[in-house]
Design a protein around this motif. Structure first.
Motif, PDB file in Angstrom:
ATOM      1  N   THR A   2      49.267  89.760  73.689  1.00  0.00           N
ATOM      2  CA  THR A   2      50.608  89.936  74.244  1.00  0.00           C
ATOM      3  C   THR A   2      51.547  90.787  73.398  1.00  0.00           C
ATOM      4  O   THR A   2      52.614  91.178  73.858  1.00  0.00           O
ATOM      5  CB  THR A   2      51.280  88.574  74.480  1.00  0.00           C
ATOM      6  N   HIS A   3      51.195  91.049  72.145  1.00  0.00           N
ATOM      7  CA  HIS A   3      52.016  91.882  71.258  1.00  0.00           C
ATOM      8  C   HIS A   3      53.420  91.311  71.043  1.00  0.00           C
ATOM      9  O   HIS A   3      54.379  92.066  70.881  1.00  0.00           O
ATOM     10  CB  HIS A   3      52.104  93.319  71.782  1.00  0.00           C
ATOM     11  N   ARG A   4      53.529  90.005  71.053  1.00  0.00           N
ATOM     12  CA  ARG A   4      54.812  89.359  70.782  1.00  0.00           C
ATOM     13  C   ARG A   4      55.023  89.201  69.272  1.00  0.00           C
ATOM     14  O   ARG A   4      54.061  89.169  68.501  1.00  0.00           O
ATOM     15  CB  ARG A   4      54.866  87.960  71.400  1.00  0.00           C
ATOM     16  N   ILE A   5      56.276  89.066  68.890  1.00  0.00           N
ATOM     17  CA  ILE A   5      56.616  88.594  67.546  1.00  0.00           C
ATOM     18  C   ILE A   5      56.968  87.123  67.687  1.00  0.00           C
ATOM     19  O   ILE A   5      57.742  86.739  68.571  1.00  0.00           O
ATOM     20  CB  ILE A   5      57.803  89.377  66.952  1.00  0.00           C
ATOM     21  N   TYR A   6      56.385  86.304  66.831  1.00  0.00           N
ATOM     22  CA  TYR A   6      56.652  84.858  66.853  1.00  0.00           C
ATOM     23  C   TYR A   6      57.456  84.478  65.622  1.00  0.00           C
ATOM     24  O   TYR A   6      57.319  85.081  64.557  1.00  0.00           O
ATOM     25  CB  TYR A   6      55.342  84.074  66.893  1.00  0.00           C
ATOM     26  N   LEU A   7      58.282  83.460  65.794  1.00  0.00           N
ATOM     27  CA  LEU A   7      59.112  82.993  64.687  1.00  0.00           C
ATOM     28  C   LEU A   7      58.867  81.511  64.473  1.00  0.00           C
ATOM     29  O   LEU A   7      58.963  80.710  65.405  1.00  0.00           O
ATOM     30  CB  LEU A   7      60.591  83.238  65.003  1.00  0.00           C
ATOM     31  N   SER A   8      58.518  81.163  63.221  1.00  0.00           N
ATOM     32  CA  SER A   8      58.383  79.746  62.882  1.00  0.00           C
ATOM     33  C   SER A   8      59.444  79.390  61.848  1.00  0.00           C
ATOM     34  O   SER A   8      59.847  80.230  61.037  1.00  0.00           O
ATOM     35  CB  SER A   8      56.979  79.415  62.360  1.00  0.00           C
ATOM     36  N   GLY A  43      57.506  74.650  59.506  1.00  0.00           N
ATOM     37  CA  GLY A  43      56.183  75.001  60.011  1.00  0.00           C
ATOM     38  C   GLY A  43      56.060  74.852  61.509  1.00  0.00           C
ATOM     39  O   GLY A  43      54.957  74.691  62.037  1.00  0.00           O
ATOM     40  N   GLN A  44      57.190  74.953  62.226  1.00  0.00           N
ATOM     41  CA  GLN A  44      57.187  74.794  63.674  1.00  0.00           C
ATOM     42  C   GLN A  44      57.418  76.138  64.365  1.00  0.00           C
ATOM     43  O   GLN A  44      58.322  76.888  63.985  1.00  0.00           O
ATOM     44  CB  GLN A  44      58.291  73.826  64.121  1.00  0.00           C
ATOM     45  N   LEU A  45      56.609  76.422  65.366  1.00  0.00           N
ATOM     46  CA  LEU A  45      56.816  77.605  66.197  1.00  0.00           C
ATOM     47  C   LEU A  45      58.011  77.329  67.100  1.00  0.00           C
ATOM     48  O   LEU A  45      57.991  76.392  67.899  1.00  0.00           O
ATOM     49  CB  LEU A  45      55.565  77.881  67.028  1.00  0.00           C
ATOM     50  N   ILE A  46      59.080  78.129  66.959  1.00  0.00           N
ATOM     51  CA  ILE A  46      60.303  77.839  67.719  1.00  0.00           C
ATOM     52  C   ILE A  46      60.726  78.960  68.663  1.00  0.00           C
ATOM     53  O   ILE A  46      61.488  78.717  69.599  1.00  0.00           O
ATOM     54  CB  ILE A  46      61.481  77.524  66.773  1.00  0.00           C
ATOM     55  N   MET A  47      60.238  80.186  68.432  1.00  0.00           N
ATOM     56  CA  MET A  47      60.735  81.313  69.217  1.00  0.00           C
ATOM     57  C   MET A  47      59.686  82.400  69.325  1.00  0.00           C
ATOM     58  O   MET A  47      58.852  82.556  68.436  1.00  0.00           O
ATOM     59  CB  MET A  47      61.987  81.881  68.529  1.00  0.00           C
ATOM     60  N   SER A  48      59.737  83.144  70.433  1.00  0.00           N
ATOM     61  CA  SER A  48      58.867  84.310  70.560  1.00  0.00           C
ATOM     62  C   SER A  48      59.657  85.434  71.223  1.00  0.00           C
ATOM     63  O   SER A  48      60.609  85.187  71.970  1.00  0.00           O
ATOM     64  CB  SER A  48      57.617  83.989  71.369  1.00  0.00           C
ATOM     65  N   TYR A  49      59.253  86.670  70.919  1.00  0.00           N
ATOM     66  CA  TYR A  49      59.933  87.844  71.444  1.00  0.00           C
ATOM     67  C   TYR A  49      58.922  88.747  72.132  1.00  0.00           C
ATOM     68  O   TYR A  49      57.903  89.107  71.538  1.00  0.00           O
ATOM     69  CB  TYR A  49      60.627  88.613  70.315  1.00  0.00           C
TER      70      TYR A  49
END
Length: 205
Positions: free
Chosen positions: A166-172, A176-182
């Motif tokens: 998907t070529h997203r940027i993910y933010l944790s 250590g929790q995944l909270i956001m994606s772009y």
């Protein structure tokens, strides 16, 4: 008679003031509620709101003991703790992947005094990452063994999407929790605004 008229006038004035105060209170308390309901019904978002897609509930990312960096060192179980992490997931790191890594570096540099609070991570099944490691010496690369990398990448799947494509940027976050994606099309400038806002109001990391 005159006294009675004055008292009657004062009484009417008090009633008017009382009604005015009541109307003002209703406006003060009720209009914001109506506005919120209208925003919800119309799905209207103010410009200051996050442009990223919030992961709800946040996913705690788990790092398997077998995961290894590109330099054959083991990935620490606490790698994603205590710092914010900008994460990119890819199979082979092609030109689109390299462009995204460049964006991530530019975003990181633009954080200025907050740079130490953020780290960049590439999760990839590619074994040919020598040039990437040379060009981005501060980039954390997780790429071995392939099966474990694939399993780890699935923790970033959103809905029916496969994170590795998907070529997203993910933010944790620093817990250590995944909270956001772009999404891949999101402007880096907007991503930066989101990240700086999150870091500004965060008490962790």
């Amino acid at each position: 008679m005159i006294n009675t008229a004055i008292e009657s006038s004062e009484y009417l004035n008090q009633q008017r003031r009382g009604r005015l105060i009541l109307i003002c209170m209703l406006i003060f308390f009720i209009i914001p509620i109506i506005a919120v309901i209208a925003m919800y019904k119309l799905d209207w978002r103010p410009k200051g709101e996050s442009v990223g897609e919030l992961v709800t509930p946040p996913k705690t990312l788990s790092i398997a003991p077998a995961l290894t960096h590109n330099n054959d060192t083991k990935v620490s179980a606490n790698l994603l703790k205590d710092k914010w992490s900008m994460i990119y997931v890819a199979a082979e790191c092609d030109m689109q992947c390299k462009n995204k890594l460049h964006q991530m570096r530019q975003l990181h540099v633009s954080l200025y005094k907050e740079i130490p609070r953020m780290q960049r991570v590439l999760v990839t099944t590619s074994q040919d990452v020598a040039d990437i490691a040379n060009n981005y010496p501060e980039l954390i690369i997780i790429n071995q063994p392939t099966d474990d990398v694939m399993a780890f990448s699935q923790q970033f799947n959103i809905g029916n999407e496969s994170a590795i494509n998907t070529h997203r940027i993910y933010l944790s976050d620093p817990l250590g929790q995944l909270i956001m994606s772009y999404q891949s099309s999101t402007s880096p400038a907007l991503v930066r605004k989101d990240i700086t806002r999150l870091m500004k109001y965060s008490w962790t990391g």
